[in-house]
Design an enzyme around this catalytic site. Structure first.
Site, PDB file in Angstrom:
ATOM      1  N   LYS A 188       0.830  -1.250  -0.215  1.00 17.46           N
ATOM      2  CA  LYS A 188      -0.218  -0.015  -0.149  1.00 17.46           C
ATOM      3  C   LYS A 188       0.885   1.033   0.050  1.00 17.46           C
ATOM      4  CE  LYS A 188      -2.056   2.956   1.781  1.00 17.46           C
ATOM      5  NZ  LYS A 188      -1.801   4.500   1.136  1.00 17.46           N
ATOM      6  N   GLY A 241       5.729   5.197   9.066  1.00 13.73           N
ATOM      7  CA  GLY A 241       4.955   6.174   9.141  1.00 13.73           C
ATOM      8  C   GLY A 241       4.709   6.919  10.372  1.00 13.73           C
ATOM      9  N   SER A 242       3.786   7.672  10.493  1.00 11.08           N
ATOM     10  CA  SER A 242       3.358   8.169  11.792  1.00 11.08           C
ATOM     11  C   SER A 242       3.049   7.402  13.106  1.00 11.08           C
ATOM     12  CB  SER A 242       2.405   9.442  11.399  1.00 11.08           C
ATOM     13  OG  SER A 242       1.168   8.746  11.175  1.00 11.08           O
ATOM     14  N   THR A 245      -0.771   6.520  13.101  1.00 15.34           N
ATOM     15  CA  THR A 245      -1.180   5.467  12.066  1.00 15.34           C
ATOM     16  C   THR A 245      -0.780   4.270  12.736  1.00 15.34           C
ATOM     17  OG1 THR A 245      -1.336   6.877  10.221  1.00 15.34           O
ATOM     18  CG2 THR A 245      -1.358   4.625   9.794  1.00 15.34           C
ATOM     19  N   GLY A 246       0.347   4.291  13.390  1.00 19.77           N
ATOM     20  CA  GLY A 246       1.234   2.971  13.907  1.00 19.77           C
ATOM     21  C   GLY A 246       0.255   2.402  14.967  1.00 19.77           C
ATOM     22  N   GLU A 264       7.694   1.142  12.070  1.00 22.56           N
ATOM     23  CA  GLU A 264       9.081   2.241  11.911  1.00 22.56           C
ATOM     24  C   GLU A 264       8.236   3.494  12.196  1.00 22.56           C
ATOM     25  OE1 GLU A 264      11.254   4.689  11.070  1.00 22.56           O
ATOM     26  OE2 GLU A 264      12.298   3.714   9.352  1.00 22.56           O
ATOM     27  N   CYS A 299      12.950  10.061   8.508  1.00 20.54           N
ATOM     28  CA  CYS A 299      12.634   9.596   9.957  1.00 20.54           C
ATOM     29  C   CYS A 299      13.712   9.946  10.947  1.00 20.54           C
ATOM     30  CB  CYS A 299      11.983   8.346   9.932  1.00 20.54           C
ATOM     31  SG  CYS A 299      13.346   7.156   9.222  1.00 20.54           S
ATOM     32  N   GLU A 398       7.253  15.474  16.902  1.00 22.34           N
ATOM     33  CA  GLU A 398       7.942  15.344  15.299  1.00 22.34           C
ATOM     34  C   GLU A 398       7.337  16.226  14.529  1.00 22.34           C
ATOM     35  OE1 GLU A 398       7.549  12.051  12.948  1.00 22.34           O
ATOM     36  OE2 GLU A 398       9.431  11.855  12.473  1.00 22.34           O
TER      37      GLU A 398
HETATM   38  P1  ADP Z   1       1.712  11.089   7.302  1.00 19.27           P
HETATM   39  O1  ADP Z   1       0.726  11.639   8.375  1.00 19.27           O
HETATM   40  O2  ADP Z   1       3.144  11.508   7.617  1.00 19.27           O
HETATM   41  O3  ADP Z   1       1.175  11.171   6.041  1.00 19.27           O
HETATM   42  P2  ADP Z   1       0.790   8.503   7.736  1.00 19.27           P
HETATM   43  O4  ADP Z   1       1.338   7.477   8.951  1.00 19.27           O
HETATM   44  O5  ADP Z   1      -0.507   8.924   7.714  1.00 19.27           O
HETATM   45  O6  ADP Z   1       2.023   9.566   7.840  1.00 19.27           O
HETATM   46  O7  ADP Z   1       1.194   7.672   6.228  1.00 19.27           O
HETATM   47  C1  ADP Z   1       2.086   6.591   6.263  1.00 19.27           C
HETATM   48  C2  ADP Z   1       1.238   5.496   5.379  1.00 19.27           C
HETATM   49  O8  ADP Z   1       0.013   4.924   6.108  1.00 19.27           O
HETATM   50  C3  ADP Z   1       0.664   6.031   4.023  1.00 19.27           C
HETATM   51  O9  ADP Z   1       0.777   4.875   3.091  1.00 19.27           O
HETATM   52  C4  ADP Z   1      -0.948   6.149   4.399  1.00 19.27           C
HETATM   53  O10 ADP Z   1      -1.826   5.816   3.557  1.00 19.27           O
HETATM   54  C5  ADP Z   1      -1.036   4.851   5.457  1.00 19.27           C
HETATM   55  N1  ADP Z   1      -2.247   5.260   6.223  1.00 19.27           N
HETATM   56  C6  ADP Z   1      -2.846   6.378   6.923  1.00 19.27           C
HETATM   57  N2  ADP Z   1      -3.710   6.273   7.775  1.00 19.27           N
HETATM   58  C7  ADP Z   1      -3.891   4.978   7.717  1.00 19.27           C
HETATM   59  C8  ADP Z   1      -4.822   4.039   8.425  1.00 19.27           C
HETATM   60  N3  ADP Z   1      -6.121   4.477   8.952  1.00 19.27           N
HETATM   61  N4  ADP Z   1      -4.777   2.649   8.330  1.00 19.27           N
HETATM   62  C9  ADP Z   1      -3.771   1.805   7.448  1.00 19.27           C
HETATM   63  N5  ADP Z   1      -3.025   2.897   6.816  1.00 19.27           N
HETATM   64  C10 ADP Z   1      -2.715   4.173   6.852  1.00 19.27           C
END
Ligand code: ADP
Length: 494
Positions: A188, A241-242, A245-246, A264, A299, A398
């Site tokens: 994804k 990612g963030s 979301t983690g 990560e 990161c 961050e």
């Molecule tokens: P940022 O806020 O820096 O864009 P994210 O953590 O939102 O970082 O994005 C990193 C990845 O996580 C992207 O591929 C994004 O589409 C995906 N993402 C964002 N929200 C969700 C979610 N609720 N479930 C799964 N994946 C997500």
């Protein structure tokens, strides 16, 4: 790479594209698309499929079917290796095209992207290709009447969710070991940086990867990412990612099949400068590069500068000088040191952090503003804020943008206290001529990677992973392989 080669690619039309499911390009089940906006000038580059839950489920079903019938998981290791080596070769052969496409999508300066993106992705794929037939199982030291074997098996279906800052590099960190170990994968990519990674998936198929082994679904994280997280048929979820979301991914796992989740996440990494720094000007340049390259969207960025009080003013002046010497501009110009911020949303968030820093008593010494607005793109001047307190937002949160917070300290103990005073623990740096102190600091700072008299640039031979709320598990090196295998014991009575 030279400027003429880049110029030949910088404005060629980018055709719209679909998901890759079962080796085929397919549109979203409801036909929906989303615009891809270039941060270079705010123009619409192309469209990609806006994935639906059904699309994600189809991709997972394809991965599962490919895994179960053994078309990849059952292939002799030497044959798998051949495909992955060919893939690495194709990535290298198409490096410039991939890099330019990626830069048009995400804004990273080309002189960094060419190495960090296709260059590093090809190296990573090759590293795991070469490793895959050197990973042995074990025979346990049991008593003579039994034989204890430990098999290393692929886990099954791996879901990989990738961010937008270095899509090919980080994508390869997951895809390399996952595929090398015989898993099938659903990928994804991020909404704002999918094009180069999708092209890399095409090249995997050109290299001979069987259809269904690597599927990729574009679209919104909250829709297709969530569907992946909640799937009962994904065995391992790997993510960069963030933190927000983690956290959600862990919840999805708990609410579904308790899949393994490796994260990560972000960092607020301290770069610690002692008064006995070996070469102050060099350190200042590296410190500036360590936060401002890729517009701070790294990161491991050294976003907190901790400086010993005795050299605070001199060091800050040198960092400001280095920052002001970095050209911000069109990321497709080879002379640009800092490209575009990835999106308008991100740019606004960065500027918000600067306002907050000011309201909390920080002093903006350079930068702080949006620049080059006339281009239509999203650019921000490298920003240095001094007087940042340990409690300040700029210490604790961050930014993921070109904003450096500076705090001074008086001795080693205070430096350690400040370094460890956040929930994060991804990276850090220490600059000193005192070898014993360097080792003490490496031990004392809670982090996944500690740099000494340098910052950044650690290659694929060493693991990268965070502690605390910077995540778990490791990308890179042979340690990454653990995420993509199950250990199975065979206990045999002789
Ligand atoms: P940022 O806020 O820096 O864009 P994210 O953590 O939102 O970082 O994005 C990193 C990845 O996580 C992207 O591929 C994004 O589409 C995906 N993402 C964002 N929200 C969700 C979610 N609720 N479930 C799964 N994946 C997500």
């Amino acid at each position: 790479m030279d400027q003429t080669q880049i110029d030949a690619l910088r404005s060629i039309p980018v055709p719209p594209r679909g998901h890759i499911i079962d080796g085929q390009s397919v549109a979203a089940s409801d036909g929906a698309t989303m615009d891809i906006v270039s941060p270079i000038d705010g123009s619409v580059l192309t469209q990609v499929a806006r994935g639906t839950v059904a699309d994600m489920q189809a991709a997972i079903a394809s991965a599962r079917a490919s895994f179960e019938d053994g078309r990849w998981s059952g292939m002799p290791p030497a044959a798998r290796k051949k495909v992955l080596l060919k893939w690495a070769e194709l990535i290298e052969a198409n490096a410039l095209e991939l890099a330019v496409l990626g830069v048009r999508d995400n804004g990273t300066e080309i002189n960094m992207a060419i190495k960090a993106e296709p260059g590093s992705a090809a190296g990573t794929i090759r590293y795991y290709a070469e490793a895959l037939d050197k990973i042995y199982g074990e025979i346990a030291p049991t008593s003579a009447d039994v034989l204890g074997l430990v098999h290393k098996e692929p886990v099954g279906v791996v879901g990989a969710i990738i961010p937008w800052n270095f899509p090919m590099m980080i994508g390869a960190w997951k895809l390399g070991p996952a595929l090398a170990m015989g898993n099938s994968v659903v990928l994804k990519p991020a909404e704002t940086a999918s094009l180069s990674l999708m092209r890399m998936v095409d090249l995997a198929h050109e290299a001979g990867l069987p259809p269904g082994v690597l599927n990729a679904v574009t679209g919104e994280g909250a829709v297709v990412g969530e569907a992946m997280g909640l799937s009962m048929d994904v065995d391992v979820l790997v993510f960069t990612g963030s933190g927000g979301t983690g956290r959600r991914l862990m919840e999805y796992a708990a609410r579904s099949n308790m899949k393994r989740v490796y994260l990560e996440l972000g960092g607020k990494s301290p770069n610690i400068i002692f008064a006995d720094v070996p070469n102050l000007d060099e350190a200042a340049k590296v410190a500036a590069g360590g936060i401002f390259r890729n517009a701070g969207q790294v990161c491991v960025a050294g976003s907190r500068l901790l400086v010993e009080a005795a050299i605070h003013d001199e060091f800050v002046a040198a960092v400001v000088k280095a920052a002001e010497a970095m050209t911000v501009g069109n990321p497709l110009d080879m002379t640009t040191a800092i490209g575009a911020v990835n999106s308008e949303v991100q740019l606004r968030a960065n500027l918000g952090f600067v306002d907050t820093a000011k309201s909390e008593g920080g002093e903006v010494i350079t930068g702080g503003d949006r620049i080059l607005q006339e281009t239509g793109g999203y650019y921000m001047a490298p920003t240095v804020v001094t007087g940042v307190t340990p409690e300040a937002t700029l210490t604790q949160k961050e930014v993921f943008g070109p904003v450096l917070g500076v705090t001074s300290f008086t001795d080693e103990a205070e430096a350690i206290r400040l370094a460890n005073a956040t929930v994060y623990g991804l990276a850090g740096g220490v600059w000193t001529s005192n070898l014993s102190r360097a080792h003490r600091m490496v031990k004392a700072v809670r982090t996944g990677v500690m740099h000494v008299n340098t910052y950044g640039g650690a290659d694929g031979t060493v693991p990268l992973g965070g502690v605390g709320q910077s995540g778990n598990g490791h990308d890179k090196s042979l340690h990454a392989i653990e995420k993509y295998i199950n250990l199975k014991t065979a206990w045999i009575k002789l």
